[in-house]
Design an enzyme around this catalytic site. Sequence first.
Site, PDB file in Angstrom:
ATOM      1  N   HIS A  93       1.105  -1.473   0.396  1.00  0.00           N
ATOM      2  CA  HIS A  93       0.153  -0.170   0.168  1.00  0.00           C
ATOM      3  C   HIS A  93       0.840   0.738   0.124  1.00  0.00           C
ATOM      4  O   HIS A  93       2.745   1.214  -0.065  1.00  0.00           O
ATOM      5  CB  HIS A  93      -0.428  -0.198   1.342  1.00  0.00           C
ATOM      6  CG  HIS A  93      -1.666  -0.993   0.961  1.00  0.00           C
ATOM      7  ND1 HIS A  93      -3.099  -1.352   2.076  1.00  0.00           N
ATOM      8  CD2 HIS A  93      -2.292  -2.258   0.572  1.00  0.00           C
ATOM      9  CE1 HIS A  93      -3.577  -2.266   1.760  1.00  0.00           C
ATOM     10  NE2 HIS A  93      -3.930  -2.399   0.711  1.00  0.00           N
ATOM     11  N   GLU A  95       0.508   3.719   1.341  1.00  0.00           N
ATOM     12  CA  GLU A  95       1.190   4.509   3.534  1.00  0.00           C
ATOM     13  C   GLU A  95       2.737   3.046   3.837  1.00  0.00           C
ATOM     14  O   GLU A  95       3.272   3.863   4.089  1.00  0.00           O
ATOM     15  CB  GLU A  95       0.087   3.684   4.271  1.00  0.00           C
ATOM     16  CG  GLU A  95      -1.132   4.817   3.857  1.00  0.00           C
ATOM     17  CD  GLU A  95      -1.944   3.709   3.568  1.00  0.00           C
ATOM     18  OE1 GLU A  95      -3.148   3.715   3.623  1.00  0.00           O
ATOM     19  OE2 GLU A  95      -2.045   3.484   2.461  1.00  0.00           O
ATOM     20  N   CYS A 121      -6.129   1.263   5.368  1.00  0.00           N
ATOM     21  CA  CYS A 121      -6.185  -0.335   6.381  1.00  0.00           C
ATOM     22  C   CYS A 121      -5.799  -0.747   7.537  1.00  0.00           C
ATOM     23  O   CYS A 121      -5.176   0.191   7.854  1.00  0.00           O
ATOM     24  CB  CYS A 121      -6.329  -1.717   5.117  1.00  0.00           C
ATOM     25  SG  CYS A 121      -4.581  -1.603   5.445  1.00  0.00           S
TER      26      CYS A 121
END
Length: 161
Positions: A93, A95, A121
């Site tokens: 991801h 992030e 998430c």
Amino acid sequence: MAGKKLSSSAVSKKINQRPDWDNYFLDIVELVSKRSTCCRRAVGAGLVRDSRILATGYNGAPSKLQHCLDIGCLREQLKVPSGERHELCRGLHAEQNAIIQAALHGVSTKGATLYCTNHPCVICAKMIINAGVARIIIRDGYHDQLAAEMLKEAGISVEQL
């Protein structure tokens, strides 16, 4: 040749169009998301402290591995719904990639603000908490209830602009 002098109303209008810091960094991570190699969703993220970018990331396969854009999406093939079974994906991801880039280059993320095109998430939320991120600003995205609860418990505010 001298430039044209702007009238005071034109200067005022130009100043009023100048984005605040949060929107400025959200616009930057929107651009970062365009590097995504995910077939399903393009996400961009950036870590910022003292109005300075520490690291950015977008979602996609790890360095030196083939991208889903090139070989197809395992999650699509298995018909995995969005937000479920994150482990069935070649990609990281945005992030995660921003945090990893900071670590790779020896940059502390403690006290940073994470700007992201989407809500994190739960997996990213746990990494964000342990990375010492103090605040999260998002543009939109799917909402993970457990992630929201954990971020709140950790005292990390999440603001959507």
